[in-house]
Design a protein around this motif. Structure first.
Motif, PDB file in Angstrom:
ATOM      1  N   GLU A 174      15.409  20.506 -27.091  1.00  0.00           N
ATOM      2  CA  GLU A 174      14.255  21.551 -27.191  1.00  0.00           C
ATOM      3  C   GLU A 174      14.218  22.653 -25.968  1.00  0.00           C
ATOM      4  OE1 GLU A 174       9.430  20.555 -27.014  1.00  0.00           O
ATOM      5  OE2 GLU A 174      10.832  18.975 -26.115  1.00  0.00           O
ATOM      6  N   ILE A 175      14.827  22.566 -25.087  1.00  0.00           N
ATOM      7  CA  ILE A 175      14.874  23.431 -23.825  1.00  0.00           C
ATOM      8  C   ILE A 175      15.815  24.613 -24.377  1.00  0.00           C
ATOM      9  CG2 ILE A 175      15.963  23.868 -21.579  1.00  0.00           C
ATOM     10  CD1 ILE A 175      14.517  21.456 -20.587  1.00  0.00           C
ATOM     11  N   GLN A 176      17.058  24.188 -24.830  1.00  0.00           N
ATOM     12  CA  GLN A 176      17.956  25.166 -25.550  1.00  0.00           C
ATOM     13  C   GLN A 176      17.500  25.865 -26.435  1.00  0.00           C
ATOM     14  OE1 GLN A 176      20.498  26.034 -23.572  1.00  0.00           O
ATOM     15  NE2 GLN A 176      19.955  24.637 -22.147  1.00  0.00           N
ATOM     16  N   ALA A 177      16.601  25.304 -27.324  1.00  0.00           N
ATOM     17  CA  ALA A 177      16.097  25.827 -28.447  1.00  0.00           C
ATOM     18  C   ALA A 177      15.103  27.231 -28.139  1.00  0.00           C
ATOM     19  CB  ALA A 177      15.091  24.964 -29.629  1.00  0.00           C
ATOM     20  N   LEU A 178      14.469  26.571 -27.131  1.00  0.00           N
ATOM     21  CA  LEU A 178      13.501  27.672 -26.592  1.00  0.00           C
ATOM     22  C   LEU A 178      14.006  29.047 -26.012  1.00  0.00           C
ATOM     23  CD1 LEU A 178      10.495  25.782 -24.622  1.00  0.00           C
ATOM     24  CD2 LEU A 178      10.218  27.580 -26.462  1.00  0.00           C
ATOM     25  N   LEU A 179      15.359  28.426 -25.064  1.00  0.00           N
ATOM     26  CA  LEU A 179      16.073  29.686 -24.409  1.00  0.00           C
ATOM     27  C   LEU A 179      16.715  30.380 -25.632  1.00  0.00           C
ATOM     28  CD1 LEU A 179      17.610  27.593 -21.695  1.00  0.00           C
ATOM     29  CD2 LEU A 179      16.177  29.703 -21.212  1.00  0.00           C
ATOM     30  N   ALA A 180      17.247  29.806 -26.678  1.00  0.00           N
ATOM     31  CA  ALA A 180      17.783  30.630 -27.909  1.00  0.00           C
ATOM     32  C   ALA A 180      16.831  31.768 -28.265  1.00  0.00           C
ATOM     33  CB  ALA A 180      18.449  29.861 -28.857  1.00  0.00           C
ATOM     34  N   GLU A 181      15.684  31.183 -28.668  1.00  0.00           N
ATOM     35  CA  GLU A 181      14.536  31.883 -29.076  1.00  0.00           C
ATOM     36  C   GLU A 181      14.156  33.090 -28.148  1.00  0.00           C
ATOM     37  OE1 GLU A 181      11.457  29.347 -30.505  1.00  0.00           O
ATOM     38  OE2 GLU A 181      10.096  31.199 -30.560  1.00  0.00           O
ATOM     39  N   ILE A 182      13.930  32.764 -26.894  1.00  0.00           N
ATOM     40  CA  ILE A 182      13.612  33.865 -25.944  1.00  0.00           C
ATOM     41  C   ILE A 182      14.632  34.814 -25.708  1.00  0.00           C
ATOM     42  CG2 ILE A 182      13.431  34.206 -23.390  1.00  0.00           C
ATOM     43  CD1 ILE A 182      12.112  31.286 -23.492  1.00  0.00           C
ATOM     44  N   ASN A 183      15.960  34.508 -25.843  1.00  0.00           N
ATOM     45  CA  ASN A 183      16.944  35.542 -25.635  1.00  0.00           C
ATOM     46  C   ASN A 183      17.358  36.170 -27.087  1.00  0.00           C
ATOM     47  OD1 ASN A 183      17.623  35.580 -22.526  1.00  0.00           O
ATOM     48  ND2 ASN A 183      17.467  33.450 -22.930  1.00  0.00           N
ATOM     49  N   ALA A 184      16.704  35.707 -27.975  1.00  0.00           N
ATOM     50  CA  ALA A 184      17.560  36.198 -29.307  1.00  0.00           C
ATOM     51  C   ALA A 184      17.761  37.778 -29.254  1.00  0.00           C
ATOM     52  CB  ALA A 184      16.564  35.825 -30.323  1.00  0.00           C
ATOM     53  N   GLU A 185      18.725  38.036 -29.926  1.00  0.00           N
ATOM     54  CA  GLU A 185      19.153  39.642 -30.120  1.00  0.00           C
ATOM     55  C   GLU A 185      18.641  40.184 -31.228  1.00  0.00           C
ATOM     56  OE1 GLU A 185      20.622  41.532 -28.054  1.00  0.00           O
ATOM     57  OE2 GLU A 185      21.312  39.963 -26.547  1.00  0.00           O
ATOM     58  N   ASP A 186      18.272  41.563 -31.288  1.00  0.00           N
ATOM     59  CA  ASP A 186      17.545  42.170 -32.258  1.00  0.00           C
ATOM     60  C   ASP A 186      18.661  43.189 -32.757  1.00  0.00           C
ATOM     61  OD1 ASP A 186      16.292  43.939 -33.689  1.00  0.00           O
ATOM     62  OD2 ASP A 186      14.511  43.632 -32.930  1.00  0.00           O
ATOM     63  N   GLU A 187      18.999  42.954 -34.013  1.00  0.00           N
ATOM     64  CA  GLU A 187      20.302  43.639 -34.399  1.00  0.00           C
ATOM     65  C   GLU A 187      19.742  45.522 -34.337  1.00  0.00           C
ATOM     66  OE1 GLU A 187      22.563  43.151 -38.256  1.00  0.00           O
ATOM     67  OE2 GLU A 187      22.759  41.269 -37.372  1.00  0.00           O
ATOM     68  N   GLN A 188      18.650  45.552 -34.758  1.00  0.00           N
ATOM     69  CA  GLN A 188      18.244  46.990 -34.620  1.00  0.00           C
ATOM     70  C   GLN A 188      18.224  47.745 -33.621  1.00  0.00           C
ATOM     71  OE1 GLN A 188      14.118  47.486 -36.197  1.00  0.00           O
ATOM     72  NE2 GLN A 188      14.507  49.770 -36.991  1.00  0.00           N
ATOM     73  N   MET A 189      17.892  46.923 -32.295  1.00  0.00           N
ATOM     74  CA  MET A 189      18.065  47.340 -31.049  1.00  0.00           C
ATOM     75  C   MET A 189      19.459  47.531 -30.562  1.00  0.00           C
ATOM     76  SD  MET A 189      14.880  48.041 -30.360  1.00  0.00           S
ATOM     77  CE  MET A 189      14.483  48.299 -31.978  1.00  0.00           C
ATOM     78  N   SER A 190      20.328  46.680 -31.077  1.00  0.00           N
ATOM     79  CA  SER A 190      21.608  46.631 -30.489  1.00  0.00           C
ATOM     80  C   SER A 190      22.179  48.193 -30.423  1.00  0.00           C
ATOM     81  CB  SER A 190      22.514  45.789 -31.148  1.00  0.00           C
ATOM     82  OG  SER A 190      22.071  44.156 -31.171  1.00  0.00           O
ATOM     83  N   ALA A 191      21.824  48.583 -31.560  1.00  0.00           N
ATOM     84  CA  ALA A 191      22.290  49.944 -31.725  1.00  0.00           C
ATOM     85  C   ALA A 191      22.033  51.166 -30.522  1.00  0.00           C
ATOM     86  CB  ALA A 191      21.594  50.758 -33.199  1.00  0.00           C
ATOM     87  N   PHE A 192      21.190  50.572 -29.704  1.00  0.00           N
ATOM     88  CA  PHE A 192      20.696  51.693 -28.766  1.00  0.00           C
ATOM     89  C   PHE A 192      21.292  51.238 -27.459  1.00  0.00           C
ATOM     90  CE2 PHE A 192      16.410  51.624 -31.225  1.00  0.00           C
ATOM     91  CZ  PHE A 192      16.671  52.565 -32.080  1.00  0.00           C
ATOM     92  N   PHE A 193      22.018  50.272 -27.436  1.00  0.00           N
ATOM     93  CA  PHE A 193      22.606  49.591 -25.958  1.00  0.00           C
ATOM     94  C   PHE A 193      24.031  50.093 -25.792  1.00  0.00           C
ATOM     95  CE2 PHE A 193      19.051  46.252 -26.493  1.00  0.00           C
ATOM     96  CZ  PHE A 193      18.251  46.914 -25.805  1.00  0.00           C
ATOM     97  N   GLY A 194      24.343  49.902 -24.615  1.00  0.00           N
ATOM     98  CA  GLY A 194      25.936  49.963 -24.474  1.00  0.00           C
ATOM     99  C   GLY A 194      25.964  51.451 -24.024  1.00  0.00           C
ATOM    100  N   ALA A 195      27.204  51.826 -24.047  1.00  0.00           N
ATOM    101  CA  ALA A 195      27.390  53.156 -23.347  1.00  0.00           C
ATOM    102  C   ALA A 195      26.952  54.278 -24.169  1.00  0.00           C
ATOM    103  CB  ALA A 195      29.127  53.486 -23.764  1.00  0.00           C
TER     104      ALA A 195
END
Ligand code: GCO
Ligand code: MN
Ligand code: MN
Length: 386
Positions: free
Chosen positions: A324-345
């Motif tokens: 239950e704790i891990q499912a919540l953590l996974a939800e909280i930390n879920a990535e968003d592919e659309q946003m990934s394009a803005f991160f990094g270098a």
């Protein structure tokens, strides 16, 4: 439940289990034990190692004959018990000569004596097998800033540490340093008050690669800080080479309680951090038994420190396994592919795309994060009902 303490590098200072209970309001309540006897006591409770200040082992005015007999009794106790000496340090605070500090004292004779005493203490530590040397600036501070220029103090401290790094290199010793911060006590204010200060200071040293930190729970709590965050910064910087575990109520005098005595939940997050990142250096308990105790109580204290660490390490594992704790953590930390394009270098294309993107601020903010639920699940896990 019994715990196998040999799974961890649990260590105690001679001054911790050897503490005789004296405080500013009253004298000793326990008879002083010899260094060798303290090693046997630590062997009995199942510790991995023992640390010392030069004068915990060899009193400052010991004769050469006393020095030799103390050393050989101590070495025999190490052999008999299998304990090791992972860390040593210098007492640069007890003797009256250090009333104005050691490396930062205004009197050059005191600064020079501090270097001499530390060179000798390093030799002693290395002779007993120490691989790490701790510097706690016990009296490096002031009651009044009328007395010392704080910038000069920083420079003196740096000069002392640079000199001693060179000393270690010149001797060919396999030894690294760890700096321990404390905000006050015994001085009104101490320099490099918290671990963050130490980390910044280390980068200004000639041999920064030889120097890490030794954060202590009580010291950061005295400063009102979140200890786990201080430790995380040291860990992430690759500088967490030692740790002083104990406990301390916020806003109180320097209490040096058994690990977990007061702030169990903070202790859990600390242990979880250390376990999550596979911290493998010694876990040193820089604490002492309540003044109400005899030596049976001291053993209870020592076992209690180690048991609490191991229980919390088990709880950290349970946290990792809790679906239950891990499912919540996974939800909280879920990535968003659309946003990934803005991160990094950084690239100018990314910056342009980011500027053009339309964020639905209100919809994003309206989303509840379920932190209440997650924290309560953590509490229930700690309370043993999960
Ligand atoms: C304190 C400190 C010391 C140091 C020790 C090792 O508050 O007195 O924590 O116990 O850790 O001197 O350097
Ligand atoms: Mn302390
Ligand atoms: Mn300490």
């Amino acid at each position: 439940m019994t715990y196998d303490f040999s799974k961890k590098k649990f260590t105690f200072g001679l001054w911790t289990v050897g503490n005789t209970g004296a405080d500013p309001f009253g004298g000793d309540v326990r008879a002083k034990k010899s260094p060798a006897d303290l090693v046997y006591l630590l062997g009995e409770v199942g510790a991995y190692g023992v640390n010392f200040h030069d004068n915990d082992l060899i009193p400052i005015d010991a004769t050469p004959a006393e020095t030799e007999s103390t050393k050989s009794a101590f070495k025999k106790a190490l052999q008999d018990t299998g304990l090791v000496v992972p860390m040593a340090t210098t007492n640069l605070f007890f003797d009256p000569i250090f009333k104005d500090g050691a490396f930062t004292a205004n009197d050059p004779k005191v600064r020079a004596y501090a270097l001499q005493k530390t060179m000798n203490a390093i030799d002693l530590g290395v002779e007993m097998g120490a691989k790490l040397y701790v510097f706690w600036g016990g009296r490096e501070g002031t009651e009044s800033d009328a007395t010392k220029d704080p910038v000069t103090a920083i420079k003196r401290n740096r000069e002392g540490l640079n000199f001693l790094c060179e000393y270690v290199l010149a001797q060919g010793y396999d030894l690294r340093f760890a700096l321990e911060a404390k905000p006050n006590e015994p001085r009104g204010n101490m320099y490099n008050a918290v671990t963050g200060n130490m980390l910044a200071f280390i980068e200004t040293l000639d041999h920064a690669d030889m120097v890490g930190v030794n954060p202590e729970v009580a010291h950061e709590h005295m400063a009102g800080l979140n200890f786990t965050h201080q430790v995380a910064q040291a860990l992430e910087a690759g500088k967490l080479w030692h740790i002083d575990l104990n406990d301390q109520a916020f806003g109180r005098y320097d209490q040096d309680f058994r690990f977990g005595t007061v702030n169990l939940k903070s202790a859990f997050f600390l242990v979880k951090l250390l376990e999550d990142y596979h911290y493998s250096h010694p876990l040193h308990f820089d604490a002492h038994a309540f003044r109400t105790e005899d030596y049976d109580g001291v053993k209870e204290f020592a076992r209690g420190c180690m048991r609490t660490y191991m229980i919390l390490a088990e709880k950290a594992e349970q946290f990792r396994q809790d679906s239950e704790i891990q499912a919540l953590l996974a939800e909280i930390n879920a990535e968003d592919e659309q946003m990934s394009a803005f991160f990094g270098a950084y690239t100018s294309e990314k910056a342009a795309a980011l500027r053009a993107h339309n964020f639905d601020r209100k919809a994003i903010a309206a989303h509840g994060l379920q932190y209440e639920k997650l924290d309560q699940l953590t509490n229930e896990l700690l309370l043993g009902v999960r």
